[in-house]
Design an enzyme around this catalytic site. Sequence first.
Site, mmCIF file in Angstrom:
data_model
loop_
_atom_site.group_PDB
_atom_site.id
_atom_site.type_symbol
_atom_site.label_atom_id
_atom_site.label_comp_id
_atom_site.label_asym_id
_atom_site.label_seq_id
_atom_site.Cartn_x
_atom_site.Cartn_y
_atom_site.Cartn_z
ATOM 1 N N SER A 1 59.331 -11.413 43.949
ATOM 2 C CA SER A 1 60.332 -12.192 44.642
ATOM 3 C C SER A 1 59.725 -13.543 44.926
ATOM 4 O O SER A 1 58.529 -13.709 44.865
ATOM 5 C CB SER A 1 60.755 -11.493 45.937
ATOM 6 O OG SER A 1 59.653 -11.341 46.791
ATOM 7 N N LEU B 1 59.003 -14.381 51.036
ATOM 8 C CA LEU B 1 57.637 -14.242 50.554
ATOM 9 C C LEU B 1 57.654 -13.260 49.391
ATOM 10 O O LEU B 1 58.492 -12.350 49.348
ATOM 11 C CB LEU B 1 56.710 -13.714 51.652
ATOM 12 C CG LEU B 1 56.470 -14.605 52.879
ATOM 13 C CD1 LEU B 1 55.597 -13.848 53.894
ATOM 14 C CD2 LEU B 1 55.793 -15.912 52.476
ATOM 15 N N ASP B 2 56.715 -13.413 48.471
ATOM 16 C CA ASP B 2 56.591 -12.437 47.394
ATOM 17 C C ASP B 2 56.406 -11.042 47.969
ATOM 18 O O ASP B 2 55.889 -10.863 49.079
ATOM 19 C CB ASP B 2 55.367 -12.749 46.527
ATOM 20 C CG ASP B 2 55.582 -13.943 45.618
ATOM 21 O OD1 ASP B 2 56.722 -14.392 45.486
ATOM 22 O OD2 ASP B 2 54.583 -14.413 45.039
ATOM 23 N N LYS B 3 56.777 -10.065 47.187
ATOM 24 C CA LYS B 3 56.624 -8.675 47.611
ATOM 25 C C LYS B 3 55.194 -8.390 48.061
ATOM 26 O O LYS B 3 54.965 -7.767 49.105
ATOM 27 C CB LYS B 3 57.017 -7.748 46.460
ATOM 28 C CG LYS B 3 56.800 -6.267 46.757
ATOM 29 C CD LYS B 3 57.137 -5.414 45.548
ATOM 30 C CE LYS B 3 56.874 -3.935 45.827
ATOM 31 N NZ LYS B 3 57.162 -3.088 44.650
ATOM 32 N N ARG C 1 50.246 -19.868 44.125
ATOM 33 C CA ARG C 1 49.649 -19.123 43.018
ATOM 34 C C ARG C 1 49.563 -19.984 41.760
ATOM 35 O O ARG C 1 48.551 -19.977 41.050
ATOM 36 C CB ARG C 1 50.474 -17.858 42.754
ATOM 37 C CG ARG C 1 50.500 -16.917 43.954
ATOM 38 C CD ARG C 1 51.593 -15.868 43.843
ATOM 39 N NE ARG C 1 51.351 -14.933 42.756
ATOM 40 C CZ ARG C 1 52.227 -14.019 42.370
ATOM 41 N NH1 ARG C 1 53.430 -13.940 42.962
ATOM 42 N NH2 ARG C 1 51.950 -13.196 41.385
#
Length: 386
Positions: free
Chosen positions: A23, A195-197, A300
């Site tokens: 996500s 936020l990303d998983k 990232r």
Amino acid sequence: MTHSILPDYSVTASFATENAEDSSDDDLDSLPEAFPSAADGLLSEASLPGAASSGGAGVGAPLSATLPESLAGERLDKALAQCFPEYSRSRLQAWVEDGRVTLDGEAAKVRQKVAGGEAVLITPAALPEQLAFAPEPVPLEAVYEDATLAVFNKPAGLVVHPAAGNWSGTLLNGLLYRYGQAAADLPRAGIVHRLDKETSGLMVVARTLVAQTDLVRQLQARTVKRHYAALVWGRPPQRTVVDAPIGRDPRERTRMAVVPGQGGKPARTRVVTVASAEWEGSPVSLVLCSLDTGRTHQIRVHLSHLGHSLLGDPLYKPRHKRPVLPGEFARQALHAWRLGLIHPDDGRFAHWQAPLPDDLRQLMTTLGLDFDFSTLPDSLDDFFPA
């Protein structure tokens, strides 16, 4: 019995298509589309996916047909696939196996032959996505909570919003359970960023429409202060600014990348290296990052672009082979440790901090990395490079 009580949350393609693996990390690109007037989005129950099934838990509107004589001798599943081409054969088989299909009032079997002329009745099971926006008792750690907003410390592994691969057990489901109708009345249950998983840390959620409007505008104006801690391979410069546009990777569409020209959107990350060590001959570092923009996977992508991929990142891996991490650490080592914003009620600036989770602290200890976050000043404006 589960009843649909929510407006339609699928307000943008980019939000709705987040997947189980990635996500979007503080993805602000789609906020203008998500809240075009920051006051609409409250749609009728009929607009919700699966609204037709709200009269019973897990039950869709019945389907009926009479099997053509031309299908005599065919297996039932093949006959159903021809009569109901809008559904996959595997889904029709599953409904037969679940006892949801009758022929002339009798329970049907997948492999039985049909004679033609039988009356078919199917009671479909609701699709997972039709039941996605339902309250669930998802554990949520509130760092701060008042009548206007709440700040949660999201654990790694928790998906923010239901989507393919994760139709339940998300932050949104937990918000609906925690706040009930008040959350149901808000677009996306008050969620304004993600936020990303596998990224842990702080997220702010609005509890009123006025607060949601205000927070969205703050995010668009880049006045929300978002600070992250990341463990990376190598030794980045002590203080640096990555100012490089980010867009979809043209060679691998599941990834983002630094994309020059019109293919990317402006993205700016400020980075400070605060500790370094070595793990089995490879340097590792703890860096603190401040986001000036909020592109998908921004930290990232930018750190990978510098040649300093995050430890454990399965999507943006180092260019060269690195040693196996201790304890089989298997997520991107990224934590949203500090969040600051202007409170919508009184206009005061407030900030919150979430200590590193156990897995990151244990990883740092094993790697020989040490840093005392309490030594940082309350205001980080001068801590990061301009």
